[in-house]
Design an enzyme around this catalytic site. Structure first.
Site, PDB file in Angstrom:
ATOM      1  N   ASP A   1       0.867  -1.179   0.000  1.00  0.00           N
ATOM      2  CA  ASP A   1       0.000   0.000   0.000  1.00  0.00           C
ATOM      3  C   ASP A   1       0.910   1.236   0.000  1.00  0.00           C
ATOM      4  OD1 ASP A   1      -2.158   1.684  -0.028  1.00  0.00           O
ATOM      5  OD2 ASP A   1      -3.226   0.721   1.621  1.00  0.00           O
TER       6      ASP A   1
HETATM    7  C1  NOJ Z   1      -4.083   3.900  -0.051  1.00  0.00           C
HETATM    8  C2  NOJ Z   1      -5.219   2.940   0.100  1.00  0.00           C
HETATM    9  O1  NOJ Z   1      -5.147   2.296   1.356  1.00  0.00           O
HETATM   10  C3  NOJ Z   1      -5.269   1.882  -0.987  1.00  0.00           C
HETATM   11  O2  NOJ Z   1      -6.439   1.138  -0.847  1.00  0.00           O
HETATM   12  C4  NOJ Z   1      -5.180   2.511  -2.342  1.00  0.00           C
HETATM   13  O3  NOJ Z   1      -5.237   1.532  -3.338  1.00  0.00           O
HETATM   14  C5  NOJ Z   1      -3.874   3.307  -2.435  1.00  0.00           C
HETATM   15  N1  NOJ Z   1      -3.881   4.337  -1.420  1.00  0.00           N
HETATM   16  C6  NOJ Z   1      -3.656   3.928  -3.808  1.00  0.00           C
HETATM   17  O4  NOJ Z   1      -4.553   4.933  -4.035  1.00  0.00           O
END
Ligand code: NOJ
Length: 776
Positions: free
Chosen positions: A303
């Site tokens: 993430d």
């Molecule tokens: C953070 C989020 O937790 C995740 O779900 C997402 O895919 C990413 N950012 C990218 O935007």
């Protein structure tokens, strides 16, 4: 624009010595690449590219950035631009548009020595431009085909807009409505959550076999966030997660396993630590469970900045250490942290990371690029004409309206105040901040959904009741408070006052029915949007209390991204319609339901508590040694002194404008033999005055186990359509597989003994009770 064909790489792939056939040789404990496709031709192609790559180029493939590195056709002087010029970005995310992505891909190819195509990803969570209801809402339809269809449409639009990799579905089990990200998932139940995970993966990927990735409208799906993110302590986003291995396996892992079974191509790490180990550096999760036990061959991305965050967690000394931990855990791609791109080379030189580890990760990334056909045509998803024809086409809007209708849950309907029939003369007072609210209707994560195009409730009602006997008048009454994130309080400049109350109350007095639209502003749920108070924000409840004093029937329509504390509203409102955030076609879909043109059929997939003090609250709890006794409430038993144990609305609950009667519960045998099966059935009759749909649910309880079992667990459901007066027999087959659980030794077995089953309208409906035993 000129299409660059990368046949050179492909040709090389075929003529080069076909080294190691996709399986990077393993020496001792060296990692092995087990491909996703298992296709030797693809494996050879991957190997042949890998063999031409320098270490830097390999590391570059493992590096992912967000946003643009080029704005006007030339690489911008940004960090991302800097790496791009070295050919060191494998993927970017959350940029859109066929032409724009074509331009970015051209830039990439200009600098990539081996012309390795870039993979463009995005968070297409509930539609791209045609916005569907938030996933939590959509799950309330209990309609798996519908969910697959909406994911398919999202994929059609996204792949026409340059995107080949979706950061969805989010399949975290969530049992804490304080947590803002409950809106992104399928609720609290692992059985339903697993089926929804499969439906969404199937919809996004649109494949039967890996070979189908060659089609133009398929995209990779991502199971996220691995794992336990939904169990964040106290519902505070990103917070620590501490749970037993049993709970992990019984409740939080099943949707992820289901996604693997459905052929999902990628996983994303969770931000949280799990029992002290941040997921992004968690070998147990990624090596032992995902790769070794489940045989997952796709790729794993972190993430956002999750590698870097292991330093703040106190798990890594610095970014270099964090990088080592991440690659050791089996992570293939680094989103944003720049750990891989800045530290991996040094780690290899120091012998702390082997080049084999890197080769495995890069092979996984290259395989996906081959499967998607990007090596053959890096501009495959960049057809501006297709984009124009595809996005927001009328068919998709029609589907979005249907999905929204089917996601709306009718929570109360006392004295049948709903539907609001078109031919019954009525003066309706329209009150509340959501009557004309447009911006919030798409909910969070409506990544490209144009909020200005969503249909408001007012517009939906005006169109629906245009030539009818129902007359509307409007007063806003109050407004939605805005949170000031710097003070973590309602902003002092937007504190809603009571100045609008008198007009609204006056209007209400002169009407036959009051229709109030209230809720949460859309960014009150979603990422980093946890709440400690889950009542209607601001003074909305106060306004309801004033309106109640008029004595007129009140219909409350809610727009929100989480279960709310509706303890007062449930008792005092005549009707409550949980509309969630319905997406682009919001106003139309809600009007369809209010008018009875669509008879609501959705059922809750998360429990609605009475107050935050009950959280976490979910239906499939374990029994205590002192279960609450209704006949002796003051006894020293598991209860509260200031609140009942029961929620306001249980899992599986939802009303219809018609009524359903369950009779004739039957079981084919009292004994189930191992390897055999038995049938339980019930007759469901539509006893009301309208055709309708009902979600018939099967729950089972294992009465005595080597470990305590939940009081009941959802094991099956059927959504049936019944004409008024019609009766249908609904049957479920129960077999040994359905009774399996992790026993005291954590073995997945069905233990012989007694079971009970209920077939009913919700998790709280125990009227149709059956018993049987599993015999050796
Ligand atoms: C953070 C989020 O937790 C995740 O779900 C997402 O895919 C990413 N950012 C990218 O935007």
């Amino acid at each position: 624009m000129r299409k660059i064909k990368l046949s050179i790489v492909v040709i090389l792939g075929l003529v080069l010595p076909l080294v190691s056939c996709g399986n990077i040789e393993s020496t001792g404990n060296a990692p092995q690449w087990k491909s996703y496709s298992g296709d030797p031709v693809i494996e050879r192609k991957v190997d042949s590219v890998l063999n031409l790559m320098t270490l830097e180029e390999k590391i570059g493939q493992m590096n992912q950035y967000s946003g643009n590195f080029a704005v006007t056709g030339e690489v911008a002087e940004t960090k991302a631009g800097e790496y791009l010029k070295k050919g060191m970005i494998g993927s970017t995310f959350n940029t859109f548009g066929a032409d724009h992505i074509r331009m970015l891909q051209e830039q990439n190819l200009k600098y990539s020595r081996l012309k390795i195509p870039m993979l463009f990803a995005a968070d297409v969570i509930h539609g791209l431009e045609t916005t569907f209801p938030i996933p939590l809402a959509e799950a309330c339809s209990w309609d798996l085909e519908l969910m697959e269809q909406s994911a398919r449409i999202a994929a059609e639009e996204a792949t026409a807009s340059g995107i080949a990799w979706n950061f969805a579905p989010m399949i975290d089990i969530a049992r804490d409505p304080r947590w803002g990200r409950v809106m992104e998932g399928a609720g609290e139940d692992p059985y339903l959550g697993s089926l929804v995970a499969r439906a969404r993966v199937k919809g996004f990927q649109g494949i039967e076999t890996y070979k189908d990735f060659s089609k133009i409208n398929t995209m990779m799906a991502t199971s996220k966030h691995f794992v336990g993110y939904g169990a964040a302590q106290a519902g505070r986003d990103y917070h620590s997660v501490d749970m037993s291995v049993r709970t992990l396996h019984e409740t939080y892992l099943p949707p992820f396993k289901a996604a693997v079974d459905e052929g999902v191509t990628s996983f994303m790490t969770a931000f949280n630590d799990l029992n002290g180990v941040p997921c992004t550096g968690n070998k147990y999760l990624f090596k032992e469970i995902l790769r070794d036990q489940w045989g997952f061959g796709g790729m794993v991305v972190t993430d956002y900045t999750a590698i870097q965050e292991m330093v703040a967690h106190g798990f890594a000394r610095d970014i270099k250490h964090a990088t080592e931990l991440a690659i050791d855990a089996g992570i293939d791609m680094d989103m944003i942290s720049e750990g891989f791109v800045t530290c991996l080379k040094e780690l290899v030189e120091e012998g702390k990371v082997s080049e084999k580890q890197i080769d495995v990760a890069v092979s996984r990334i290259l395989e996906m690029k081959f499967l998607l056909g990007l090596f053959d045509d890096p501009f495959k998803y960049c057809d501006a004409e297709r984009q124009k024809k595809t996005v927001m086409n009328p068919e998709y809007l029609k589907a979005a309206r249907e999905v929204a209708q089917r996601s709306i849950v009718l929570l109360e309907n006392k004295n049948n105040v709903l539907p609001l029939e078109k031919d019954e003369p009525k003066r309706v007072a329209l009150i509340g901040p959501f009557v004309k609210e447009r911006e919030s209707l798409n909910g969070e994560w409506a990544i490209k959904g144009d909020r200005s195009k969503s249909v408001t409730l007012m517009e939906g009602l005006q169109e629906k009741y245009r030539d009818s006997q129902v007359k509307f008048s409007y007063a806003q009454g109050t407004s939605l408070p805005v949170i000031d994130r710097t003070t973590q309080k309602v902003s002092t400049t937007t504190v809603p006052d009571r100045s609008g109350f008198p007009e609204a109350i006056n209007l209400a007095r002169n009407s036959d029915v009051i229709l109030v639209a209230m809720g949460e502003k859309y960014h009150w749920s979603g990422e980093a949007a946890s709440r400690t108070d889950i009542t209607l924000p601001g003074n909305q409840r106060e306004l309801l209390k004033e309106l109640k004093k008029t004595g007129k029937p009140i219909i409350l329509v809610l727009f929100n991204g989480r279960p709310l504390d509706l303890s007062w509203e449930a008792e005092n409102m005549d009707a409550i319609v949980e509309a969630w955030y319905p997406g682009t076609m919001a106003g139309h879909a809600v009007a369809d339901v209010l008018s009875g043109d669509y008879n609501p059929s959705a059922k809750l997939v998360m429990t609605f508590p009475r107050n935050v003090g009950q959280i976490p609250i979910f239906y499939n709890v374990k029994n205590t040694g002192r279960p609450f006794d209704e006949n002796n409430p003051a006894d020293y038993r598991s209860s509260y002194i200031d609140s009942p144990n029961s929620p306001v609305y249980p899992f599986g609950y939802g009303l219809s404008y018609t009524s359903f009667e369950y009779t004739n519960a039957m079981i084919s045998s009292k004994k189930l033999e191992r390897g055999g099966d038995l049938t339980v059935s019930v007759d469901v009759t539509n006893t009301g005055n309208m055709d309708g749909e009902e979600v018939v649910q099967l729950y089972i309880h294992d009465k005595v186990g080597s470990v305590v079992r939940p009081v009941k667990e959802l094991k099956g459901f059927k959504k049936i359509h019944l004409k008024k007066g019609e009766t249908k027999a609904v049957e479920f087959t129960i077999d040994e597989e359905m009774l399996k659980m992790y026993n005291i030794d954590m073995e997945w077995v069905a233990e012989p003994g007694e079971f009970e089953a209920w077939i009913g309208a919700s998790s709280a409906d125990e009227s149709n009770h059956l018993e049987f035993s599993l015999v050796e």
